[in-house]
Design a protein around this motif. Structure first.
Motif: not given
Length: 283
Positions: A199-204, A270-275, A278-280
């Motif tokens: 779910i977090v990945a989908s919003f990222i 950077l947003v993708n890296a932060a995502g 967060i997922i990990r």
């Protein structure tokens, strides 16, 4: 050569092609942005001046960075409750029903609508509505663009979140029900924790789409090269300023626009890296 070796070679070539394309994009953008950074240095990122007048040219990217970040984050904040609630409705509360099927079809249809159509809708429907409230005189501004942007990314985030929630093993839910858990308890104590990372990945991913959106934002944000003074004031994003001015740009102005594109690429990375972090961290 065996079939396995052929498959392995094709997969390697595909991966290498993607890597080379990414490197090519970065190198070409960097080459085009060098004149601007050579002229202004890092002050290009922090300057608020955008003056294309010949003889006194000065360019700074901060107003567009601020506009991009504000509109994208506000759109995400508006998107999350709508997309999350709809995905639970489709994948859990009314799963397998005709209502859920119809709603899912509508979500998929909305996800495929071109962004310029959303822009027209915002211009001819939402903008007059906001003007009638007295909140804004022109109907253009950060809030208008963010609201349309949120509506655009809701179907995208909903579709991804629905798929993730539907993938939660039924055995886990049945075990919880067998222990006497209610549907609400199963959803919030079993389904959501199990699907949290997805779910977090989908919003990222939805945020990544919002960062680079161009046409709908360009039509509604007001296209003022200033840092927005409020939610209902006009502004500009990195994508919208490129769309508006790239066709007539040359020389240092062209380099400045390419540098903005490079910065947008970096922010998205950077947003993708932060995502991923967060997922990990919370998966």
């Amino acid at each position: 050569m065996s079939g396995d070796k052929v498959t392995k070679a094709l997969l390697f070539l595909s991966s290498l092609t993607i890597l080379l394309l990414s490197a090519g994009i970065v190198l070409s953008l960097t080459g085009g942005a060098i004149p601007a950074f050579r002229e202004y240095g890092l002050s290009f990122i922090t300057s608020t001046v955008w003056n294309p007048t010949s003889g006194s040219e000065e360019y700074g990217a901060l107003p567009f960075i601020a506009g991009t970040v504000i509109t994208s984050l506000l759109a995400l904040l508006l998107c999350i409750p709508m997309a999350f609630s709809t995905s639970l409705f489709i994948a859990e509360y009314f799963r397998g029903t005709r209502t859920a099927g119809i709603l899912r079809s509508l979500v998929d249809m909305l996800a495929g609508i071109p962004s310029i159509v959303y822009g027209f809708w915002g211009f001819y429907a939402l903008r007059p509505l906001l003007i009638s409230t007295g909140l804004t005189d022109q109907g253009f501004g950060i809030f208008t663009a963010s609201l349309v942007l949120a509506i655009m990314i809701v179907p995208y985030a909903t579709s991804l979140s629905t798929e993730i929630i539907a993938m939660v093993p039924s055995e886990l839910k049945e075990a919880a029900y067998s222990l006497g858990a209610t549907r609400r308890e199963v959803i919030f104590n079993v389904v959501i924790p199990s699907a949290r990372s997805g779910i977090v990945a989908s919003f990222i991913l939805a945020l990544g789409r919002a960062l680079g959106e161009t046409m709908a934002v360009t039509m509604l944000i007001g296209n003022a090269n200033i840092i927005p003074k409020g939610l209902f004031s006009p502004g500009n994003t990195m994508a919208s300023v490129i769309a508006n001015q790239f066709g007539e740009a040359d020389g240092l102005k062209l380099s400045a626009l390419i540098a903005i594109g490079l910065l947008l690429f970096a922010i998205t990375a950077l947003v993708n890296a932060a995502g991923k972090f967060i997922i990990r961290r919370f998966a």
